[in-house]
Design an enzyme around this catalytic site. Sequence first.
Site, PDB file in Angstrom:
ATOM      1  N   GLU A 226       0.821  -1.030  -0.100  1.00 53.58           N
ATOM      2  CA  GLU A 226      -0.033   0.108   0.114  1.00 53.58           C
ATOM      3  C   GLU A 226       0.956   1.309   0.059  1.00 53.58           C
ATOM      4  O   GLU A 226       1.360   1.755   1.033  1.00 53.58           O
ATOM      5  CB  GLU A 226      -0.836  -0.087   1.270  1.00 53.58           C
ATOM      6  CG  GLU A 226      -1.878  -1.099   1.386  1.00 53.58           C
ATOM      7  CD  GLU A 226      -2.989  -0.915   0.319  1.00 53.58           C
ATOM      8  OE1 GLU A 226      -3.321   0.149  -0.173  1.00 53.58           O
ATOM      9  OE2 GLU A 226      -3.566  -2.109  -0.017  1.00 53.58           O
ATOM     10  N   CYS A 260      -1.998   9.440   2.407  1.00 51.26           N
ATOM     11  CA  CYS A 260      -1.647   8.710   1.077  1.00 51.26           C
ATOM     12  C   CYS A 260      -2.565   9.176   0.049  1.00 51.26           C
ATOM     13  O   CYS A 260      -2.075   9.285  -1.082  1.00 51.26           O
ATOM     14  CB  CYS A 260      -1.466   7.385   1.369  1.00 51.26           C
ATOM     15  SG  CYS A 260      -3.132   6.688   2.128  1.00 51.26           S
TER      16      CYS A 260
HETATM   17  P1  NAD Z   1       7.128   5.078   7.754  1.00 52.46           P
HETATM   18  O1  NAD Z   1       8.546   5.602   7.798  1.00 52.46           O
HETATM   19  O2  NAD Z   1       6.400   4.718   8.856  1.00 52.46           O
HETATM   20  O3  NAD Z   1       7.606   3.540   6.898  1.00 52.46           O
HETATM   21  C1  NAD Z   1       6.769   2.314   6.875  1.00 52.46           C
HETATM   22  C2  NAD Z   1       7.273   1.214   7.688  1.00 52.46           C
HETATM   23  O4  NAD Z   1       8.457   0.763   6.900  1.00 52.46           O
HETATM   24  C3  NAD Z   1       7.479   1.395   9.153  1.00 52.46           C
HETATM   25  O5  NAD Z   1       6.706   0.351   9.989  1.00 52.46           O
HETATM   26  C4  NAD Z   1       9.053   1.334   9.091  1.00 52.46           C
HETATM   27  O6  NAD Z   1       9.648   0.721  10.374  1.00 52.46           O
HETATM   28  C5  NAD Z   1       9.213   0.422   8.101  1.00 52.46           C
HETATM   29  N1  NAD Z   1      10.668   0.792   7.329  1.00 52.46           N
HETATM   30  C6  NAD Z   1      11.432   2.020   6.969  1.00 52.46           C
HETATM   31  N2  NAD Z   1      12.532   1.615   6.593  1.00 52.46           N
HETATM   32  C7  NAD Z   1      12.617   0.383   6.516  1.00 52.46           C
HETATM   33  C8  NAD Z   1      13.797  -0.540   5.868  1.00 52.46           C
HETATM   34  N3  NAD Z   1      14.987   0.257   5.724  1.00 52.46           N
HETATM   35  N4  NAD Z   1      13.813  -1.705   6.066  1.00 52.46           N
HETATM   36  C9  NAD Z   1      12.554  -2.257   6.618  1.00 52.46           C
HETATM   37  N5  NAD Z   1      11.482  -1.791   6.860  1.00 52.46           N
HETATM   38  C10 NAD Z   1      11.572  -0.307   6.759  1.00 52.46           C
HETATM   39  O7  NAD Z   1       6.422   5.615   6.662  1.00 52.46           O
HETATM   40  P2  NAD Z   1       6.671   6.170   5.351  1.00 52.46           P
HETATM   41  O8  NAD Z   1       7.380   5.383   4.258  1.00 52.46           O
HETATM   42  O9  NAD Z   1       7.302   7.692   5.453  1.00 52.46           O
HETATM   43  O10 NAD Z   1       5.200   6.666   4.935  1.00 52.46           O
HETATM   44  C11 NAD Z   1       4.798   7.496   4.176  1.00 52.46           C
HETATM   45  C12 NAD Z   1       4.327   6.548   2.584  1.00 52.46           C
HETATM   46  O11 NAD Z   1       3.361   6.047   2.783  1.00 52.46           O
HETATM   47  C13 NAD Z   1       3.739   7.777   1.595  1.00 52.46           C
HETATM   48  O12 NAD Z   1       4.389   7.542   0.257  1.00 52.46           O
HETATM   49  C14 NAD Z   1       2.350   7.418   1.582  1.00 52.46           C
HETATM   50  O13 NAD Z   1       1.607   7.903   0.468  1.00 52.46           O
HETATM   51  C15 NAD Z   1       2.363   6.127   2.094  1.00 52.46           C
HETATM   52  N6  NAD Z   1       1.060   5.569   2.514  1.00 52.46           N
HETATM   53  C16 NAD Z   1       0.327   4.723   1.866  1.00 52.46           C
HETATM   54  C17 NAD Z   1      -0.833   4.363   2.494  1.00 52.46           C
HETATM   55  C18 NAD Z   1      -1.766   3.338   1.738  1.00 52.46           C
HETATM   56  O14 NAD Z   1      -2.668   3.052   2.335  1.00 52.46           O
HETATM   57  N7  NAD Z   1      -1.757   3.290   0.222  1.00 52.46           N
HETATM   58  C19 NAD Z   1      -1.148   4.932   3.659  1.00 52.46           C
HETATM   59  C20 NAD Z   1      -0.311   5.690   4.392  1.00 52.46           C
HETATM   60  C21 NAD Z   1       0.826   5.869   3.607  1.00 52.46           C
END
Ligand code: NAD
Length: 515
Positions: A226, A260
Amino acid sequence: NALDIAVPTTLTTTPIPAIQPLVQTIRANWTRTRALHSLSFRKQQLRQLAKLMNENEDLLCAALYHDLHKSRYQTQFSEFFTTTTEIAEAVKHLDAWAKPEYPSRQLVNLTDTVMVRKDPVGVVLVIGAWNYPLYLTLSPMVAAIAAGNAVVLKPSEVSPHTAQVLADLIPKYLDPRFFQVVNGGVPETSEVLKAKFDHILYTGNGSVARIIMSAAAKHLTPVTLELGGKSPAVIHPSADLRNAARRIVFGKFINCGQTCVAPDYILISRDQQDEFVRELQAAITEMYGADPKDSPDYGRIVADRHFDRLAGYIKSFDKPHPAQDDLAGQATYGGQIAIGGSPAATWTKADRYIPPTVLTNVGIDSPIMEDEIFGPLLPIVPLDTPSDATADADLADDEWGNNRGADAFMRQAASLIGRRDHPLALYVFGRDAAACEWLVAHTQSGGVTVNDTIMHLVTAGLPFGGVGGSGIGAYHGKFGFDAMTHKRAVLKRAMGLEFVNSVRYAPLGETQLSL
Ligand code: NAD
């Protein structure tokens, strides 16, 4: 004020040596007890999840306030209502979803039972994001539980208060033999990802999604990813600008733009841009007051890193700002700040406040048009198609009706949208239903809302997921149940009636099948 109640201030990370045994124990419990094969046990656990939310509303609201400055109402609307709706849907429809299907039989199977069983897949890893830290962890869990799976939940460490509260509450409400929380950052997530899961549902950005998918590939684990992207809002010349502005302000500035499916940028005819900015300003003032900083409904940026990234965009547009010096030699940004932005006095890093900011005359190739903004900045990219150029005489309807509703404005919009990754959401506003339909049919995106923003995400019965760069797979309601269910083909035949089978046994000799 309930938001003042004490919230755990430090995130206790799961010790790395404990992670593999934790996953193995859950798998052993799932396999040995078969409790989650029972629909009534699944429903009971789903009700426990609802109870967790109801009995701890104050604590959860306070955690959300500390992480994202979400008001109680915002949390109730965007985290509680959304999640409890998923729970209620799953409890209500689980029997129907889980029923085996009996496809119609062909002549050769007339005496057989032909069925599709809905089997759980096993142990699911849910990795959540920080922007809706309850909804994006618990609603994937709802899908996994409904489908009969055990879950390892990894909340985002970027929203630590909510992550800690979840780790404290989940073992108290859900059966700890099957449901466990792992907390931590990259080292802990990397360790979890070494284990074998039967499905991984990840919410977050596309770069980490590639790491998740490579880890999953080692075990041939299916994934639901997602992700996000730059979701456009297209304002057709036939749109009611006032209503469009209000609905865009709602979708863009809720949770301070950290959504998102927030509209990322606007496409509008250049000759309607000024009027639209006036409507945006009116809607911002109406919803968040003269100074949104004082509004209880206006959020804050989650972390310094994201604040600096967004402030960098604003500085690049804010010509007289001293930080402009840092941009020497960089590409020209184009565009102006029409609403919000600097002056420095109105936004500060102290509480990571950035006001609702609208940027006008932004070029489609401006740096702010490269990545998803994920904050309260709204660039308007004006199109040079005049707003009265709706008739498109040179584009006759073809024999499949493909061009019905096409006009020069929509064609330009579709062409710009088609140049980039498929967005998670597409928004189109207009009274001309045929033109809106033409745009939907000539673009690709995870989902669409016509004449509003975000609402397709919370509409029961619709799948939620991306396509291409915005994700793989979908969930919500039955779509989530199906994503984590193995549809198992079962053919049951009688032990007798052997003569029917002789047609496929050797020796076949000169037998000819008349097909
Ligand atoms: P985040 O930084 O919280 O990361 C998401 C998860 O990935 C966390 O649990 C984190 O611990 C893990 N993570 C981070 N780096 C990692 C690595 N190197 N290895 C393994 N795991 C790792 O969230 P984010 O990425 O900043 O979220 C924002 C993005 O998410 C935006 O692009 C947004 O559009 C997207 N998003 C999508 C949805 C959806 O439902 N489609 C919902 C919310 C956010």
